[in-house]
Design a protein around this motif. Sequence first.
Motif, short mmCIF file in Angstrom:
data_model
loop_
_atom_site.label_atom_id
_atom_site.label_comp_id
_atom_site.label_asym_id
_atom_site.label_seq_id
_atom_site.Cartn_x
_atom_site.Cartn_y
_atom_site.Cartn_z
N GLY A 184 17.19 25.33 -7.05
CA GLY A 184 16.02 25.03 -7.67
C GLY A 184 15.01 26.06 -7.99
N LEU A 185 15.25 27.12 -7.11
CA LEU A 185 14.29 28.26 -7.20
C LEU A 185 14.82 29.21 -8.51
N GLY A 186 16.33 28.85 -8.84
CA GLY A 186 16.43 29.73 -9.94
C GLY A 186 17.97 30.45 -9.45
N ALA A 187 18.50 30.13 -8.38
CA ALA A 187 19.84 30.84 -8.07
C ALA A 187 21.12 30.27 -8.89
N HIS A 188 21.95 30.89 -9.39
CA HIS A 188 22.85 30.53 -10.16
C HIS A 188 24.13 30.34 -9.49
N LEU A 266 0.88 38.15 -9.99
CA LEU A 266 1.60 37.11 -9.14
C LEU A 266 1.08 35.79 -9.16
N ALA A 267 -0.46 35.93 -8.71
CA ALA A 267 -1.07 34.54 -8.82
C ALA A 267 -0.98 33.69 -10.13
N LYS A 268 -0.81 34.61 -11.21
CA LYS A 268 -0.80 33.76 -12.34
C LYS A 268 0.48 32.86 -12.51
N GLN A 269 1.63 33.58 -12.04
CA GLN A 269 2.89 32.96 -11.98
C GLN A 269 3.01 31.91 -10.88
N PHE A 270 2.06 32.14 -9.83
CA PHE A 270 2.01 31.17 -8.83
C PHE A 270 0.90 29.83 -9.44
N GLY A 271 0.04 30.17 -10.13
CA GLY A 271 -0.72 28.80 -10.71
C GLY A 271 -0.03 28.33 -11.74
N ASP A 272 1.07 28.83 -12.64
CA ASP A 272 1.85 28.05 -13.44
C ASP A 272 2.90 27.50 -13.06
N GLY A 273 3.19 27.37 -11.48
CA GLY A 273 4.09 26.78 -10.92
C GLY A 273 5.44 27.43 -11.16
#
Length: 308
Positions: A184-188, A266-273
């Motif tokens: 779910g985190l993006g591993a292929h 990184l905080a922006k990516q955290f906030g964007d989910g």
Amino acid sequence: MQVAGIRQAGDRVELIDVAGPRPLAADEVLLEVMAAGVGNWDEFARTGGWDVGARPPMALGVEAAGTVVAAGWAAGEWAPGDQVMTHPLPLRDQGAWAPRLIAPAGLLARKPPGASWEAAAAFPVPALTAEQVLGDALGVRAGEQVLVNGASGITGGLLVALAALRGAQVIATAGPAHRQRVTGLGAHHMVDYHDRQWPAQVRAITGGRGVAAAANAAPGGAATAIRAVADGGRLATITSDPPGGQRGITVSSIYVRPDGTQLRGLAKQFGDGQLEIPVAASYRLAEAAQALAQVVGGHAAGAVVLTP
Ligand SMILES: NC(=O)c1ccc[n+]([C@@H]2O[C@H](COP(=O)([O-])OP(=O)(O)OC[C@H]3O[C@@H](n4cnc5c(N)ncnc54)[C@H](OP(=O)(O)O)[C@@H]3O)[C@@H](O)[C@H]2O)c1
């Protein structure tokens, strides 16, 4: 001020009294700490193996989330009431396992409104580490095949998510219980590290070549991970276990570096989910020794934090 810390290097963690926060320098803020992260790196600080900038008697703790209660005249955009998170090293005064923390304004990032205090407190060190591995050390590019060994941990999960966001094709190792979460985190591709021949599985996925780059977040795992790296590839490890160079592979050993600009990105990516921090346990300051023992024992399925 009552804090969780040590009177001398190597002491057991306990509640101790230290002087309250001193007057702020121009570039500093005073935070009311809402939560502070606990990592096994705090054990290195406790035993004197990691110089965090303060000398005992001192509060431990190198990451926190809290509210700005005062700001120096050169603290830039920050003002009382702001909700922030930080990895404020070298410590200017006391560590983060305290009700109040002095932090350099340049090392703050805004807490995403949707993030809990606990998740925000546990975010800075693993997020900065993962970004510095993928960006500074490995220079991961879109389309590359990247191995993350130890993907079920806090830092490992962020490595998977950030590598996938860079457009890499991520091959991750984790136990079967974590397969769904890591995917779910993006591993292929997922490989179970309990199979001692797992590097051969990674090579098979890559058509026999091996991955272009590998990030190791499994304690003692770098020497095994390098077997899955292509000739001339790159390996970075965060567990102080760099293997000797071989087959033209560039090896680096990475230690987290405070960086406010990176933390704000990184905080922006955290906030964007796009990034997440699972919190396993929250303790009071008085229970800090227990919290640290849980982390050092490797018994937490997620981040461990303290709340004053
Ligand atoms: N250098 C730095 O600046 C820096 C910064 C942050 C963290 N670190 C270090 O990096 C390591 C990982 O940190 P973390 O925050 O992700 O810790 P964590 O949340 O405790 O995760 C450790 C994970 O490693 C997995 N694991 C254990 N043995 C493994 C193996 N042989 N192969 C693959 N996976 C294995 C475990 O998975 P299972 O549950 O499936 O067993 C566990 O989920 C720690 O040693 C930490 O001290 C270093």
